[in-house]
Motif scaffolding. Structure first.
Motif, PDB file in Angstrom:
ATOM      1  N   TYR A 120      -5.499  26.726 -22.094  1.00 43.37           N
ATOM      2  CA  TYR A 120      -5.620  26.577 -20.643  1.00 43.37           C
ATOM      3  C   TYR A 120      -6.223  25.210 -20.330  1.00 43.37           C
ATOM      4  O   TYR A 120      -7.216  24.814 -20.933  1.00 43.37           O
ATOM      5  N   LEU A 121      -5.600  24.506 -19.377  1.00 37.88           N
ATOM      6  CA  LEU A 121      -6.005  23.145 -19.050  1.00 37.88           C
ATOM      7  C   LEU A 121      -6.164  22.971 -17.552  1.00 37.88           C
ATOM      8  O   LEU A 121      -5.595  23.717 -16.762  1.00 37.88           O
ATOM      9  N   LYS A 122      -6.932  21.961 -17.168  1.00 34.60           N
ATOM     10  CA  LYS A 122      -7.069  21.598 -15.760  1.00 34.60           C
ATOM     11  C   LYS A 122      -7.181  20.085 -15.653  1.00 34.60           C
ATOM     12  O   LYS A 122      -7.491  19.394 -16.625  1.00 34.60           O
ATOM     13  N   ARG A 123      -6.875  19.588 -14.458  1.00 35.54           N
ATOM     14  CA  ARG A 123      -7.097  18.176 -14.139  1.00 35.54           C
ATOM     15  C   ARG A 123      -7.271  18.062 -12.636  1.00 35.54           C
ATOM     16  O   ARG A 123      -6.790  18.915 -11.876  1.00 35.54           O
ATOM     17  N   PRO A 124      -7.955  17.004 -12.197  1.00 40.82           N
ATOM     18  CA  PRO A 124      -8.106  16.825 -10.748  1.00 40.82           C
ATOM     19  C   PRO A 124      -6.733  16.648 -10.100  1.00 40.82           C
ATOM     20  O   PRO A 124      -5.883  15.938 -10.625  1.00 40.82           O
ATOM     21  N   ARG A 125      -6.558  17.313  -9.004  1.00 39.91           N
ATOM     22  CA  ARG A 125      -5.305  17.195  -8.264  1.00 39.91           C
ATOM     23  C   ARG A 125      -5.321  15.878  -7.500  1.00 39.91           C
ATOM     24  O   ARG A 125      -6.338  15.527  -6.894  1.00 39.91           O
ATOM     25  N   PRO A 126      -4.220  15.143  -7.519  1.00 38.54           N
ATOM     26  CA  PRO A 126      -4.188  13.865  -6.791  1.00 38.54           C
ATOM     27  C   PRO A 126      -4.387  14.069  -5.294  1.00 38.54           C
ATOM     28  O   PRO A 126      -3.982  15.090  -4.732  1.00 38.54           O
ATOM     29  N   SER A 127      -4.985  13.084  -4.661  1.00 37.43           N
ATOM     30  CA  SER A 127      -5.138  13.121  -3.210  1.00 37.43           C
ATOM     31  C   SER A 127      -3.765  12.919  -2.563  1.00 37.43           C
ATOM     32  O   SER A 127      -2.802  12.529  -3.220  1.00 37.43           O
ATOM     33  N   ILE A 128      -3.695  13.170  -1.283  1.00 37.90           N
ATOM     34  CA  ILE A 128      -2.435  12.950  -0.558  1.00 37.90           C
ATOM     35  C   ILE A 128      -2.004  11.495  -0.690  1.00 37.90           C
ATOM     36  O   ILE A 128      -0.829  11.203  -0.917  1.00 37.90           O
ATOM     37  N   ARG A 129      -2.945  10.571  -0.617  1.00 39.81           N
ATOM     38  CA  ARG A 129      -2.627   9.148  -0.756  1.00 39.81           C
ATOM     39  C   ARG A 129      -2.034   8.859  -2.134  1.00 39.81           C
ATOM     40  O   ARG A 129      -1.031   8.162  -2.253  1.00 39.81           O
ATOM     41  N   GLU A 130      -2.637   9.410  -3.185  1.00 39.74           N
ATOM     42  CA  GLU A 130      -2.112   9.203  -4.535  1.00 39.74           C
ATOM     43  C   GLU A 130      -0.742   9.837  -4.695  1.00 39.74           C
ATOM     44  O   GLU A 130       0.135   9.271  -5.342  1.00 39.74           O
ATOM     45  N   GLU A 131      -0.544  11.026  -4.108  1.00 44.43           N
ATOM     46  CA  GLU A 131       0.751  11.689  -4.173  1.00 44.43           C
ATOM     47  C   GLU A 131       1.834  10.851  -3.502  1.00 44.43           C
ATOM     48  O   GLU A 131       2.916  10.681  -4.038  1.00 44.43           O
ATOM     49  N   LEU A 132       1.539  10.326  -2.317  1.00 49.08           N
ATOM     50  CA  LEU A 132       2.520   9.500  -1.620  1.00 49.08           C
ATOM     51  C   LEU A 132       2.828   8.238  -2.406  1.00 49.08           C
ATOM     52  O   LEU A 132       3.978   7.851  -2.545  1.00 49.08           O
ATOM     53  N   THR A 133       1.794   7.617  -2.944  1.00 49.43           N
ATOM     54  CA  THR A 133       2.006   6.412  -3.734  1.00 49.43           C
ATOM     55  C   THR A 133       2.873   6.711  -4.947  1.00 49.43           C
ATOM     56  O   THR A 133       3.803   5.976  -5.256  1.00 49.43           O
ATOM     57  N   ARG A 134       2.601   7.811  -5.634  1.00 51.82           N
ATOM     58  CA  ARG A 134       3.382   8.190  -6.810  1.00 51.82           C
ATOM     59  C   ARG A 134       4.821   8.488  -6.407  1.00 51.82           C
ATOM     60  O   ARG A 134       5.764   8.046  -7.067  1.00 51.82           O
ATOM     61  N   SER A 135       5.001   9.206  -5.312  1.00 53.48           N
ATOM     62  CA  SER A 135       6.335   9.539  -4.834  1.00 53.48           C
ATOM     63  C   SER A 135       7.116   8.276  -4.473  1.00 53.48           C
ATOM     64  O   SER A 135       8.286   8.135  -4.826  1.00 53.48           O
ATOM     65  N   GLN A 136       6.470   7.351  -3.783  1.00 55.09           N
ATOM     66  CA  GLN A 136       7.124   6.099  -3.405  1.00 55.09           C
ATOM     67  C   GLN A 136       7.479   5.273  -4.641  1.00 55.09           C
ATOM     68  O   GLN A 136       8.565   4.689  -4.705  1.00 55.09           O
ATOM     69  N   ARG A 137       6.583   5.244  -5.628  1.00 54.08           N
ATOM     70  CA  ARG A 137       6.856   4.506  -6.863  1.00 54.08           C
ATOM     71  C   ARG A 137       8.062   5.093  -7.585  1.00 54.08           C
ATOM     72  O   ARG A 137       8.978   4.381  -7.996  1.00 54.08           O
ATOM     73  N   ASP A 138       8.087   6.431  -7.717  1.00 50.96           N
ATOM     74  CA  ASP A 138       9.198   7.086  -8.393  1.00 50.96           C
ATOM     75  C   ASP A 138      10.515   6.842  -7.673  1.00 50.96           C
ATOM     76  O   ASP A 138      11.546   6.594  -8.297  1.00 50.96           O
ATOM     77  N   GLN A 139      10.473   6.884  -6.344  1.00 53.54           N
ATOM     78  CA  GLN A 139      11.672   6.630  -5.552  1.00 53.54           C
ATOM     79  C   GLN A 139      12.161   5.195  -5.759  1.00 53.54           C
ATOM     80  O   GLN A 139      13.362   4.952  -5.922  1.00 53.54           O
TER      81      GLN A 139
END
Length: 73
Positions: free
Chosen positions: A41-60
């Protein structure tokens, strides 16, 4: 200060832990799986909305760049 939000995962193979650790996952527990193996079983901090958007934009952008390069060949 905002509370840390967590996301969780399970792994069924010890060999997968190194790759998960590279992705920021932290092992928090191990339990028998009932078949003679173990579940990790593992955990990690969930990205903030800002990090999620940045990651999504980068992937796009990367997908668009890869598509553009394929069209030039």
């Amino acid at each position: 200060m905002a509370a840390v939000r967590w996301e969780y995962a399970r792994a069924g193979a010890f060999e997968a832990l190194a790759a998960l650790g590279e992705d920021g996952w932290e092992l928090v527990g191990v339990a028998p799986d009932g078949n003679g193996g173990q579940t990790f079983y593992l955990k990690r901090p969930r990205p903030s909305i800002r990090e999620e958007l940045t990651r999504s934009q980068r992937d796009q952008a990367l997908r668009a760049a890869a598509g553009g390069e394929a069209g030039r060949r």
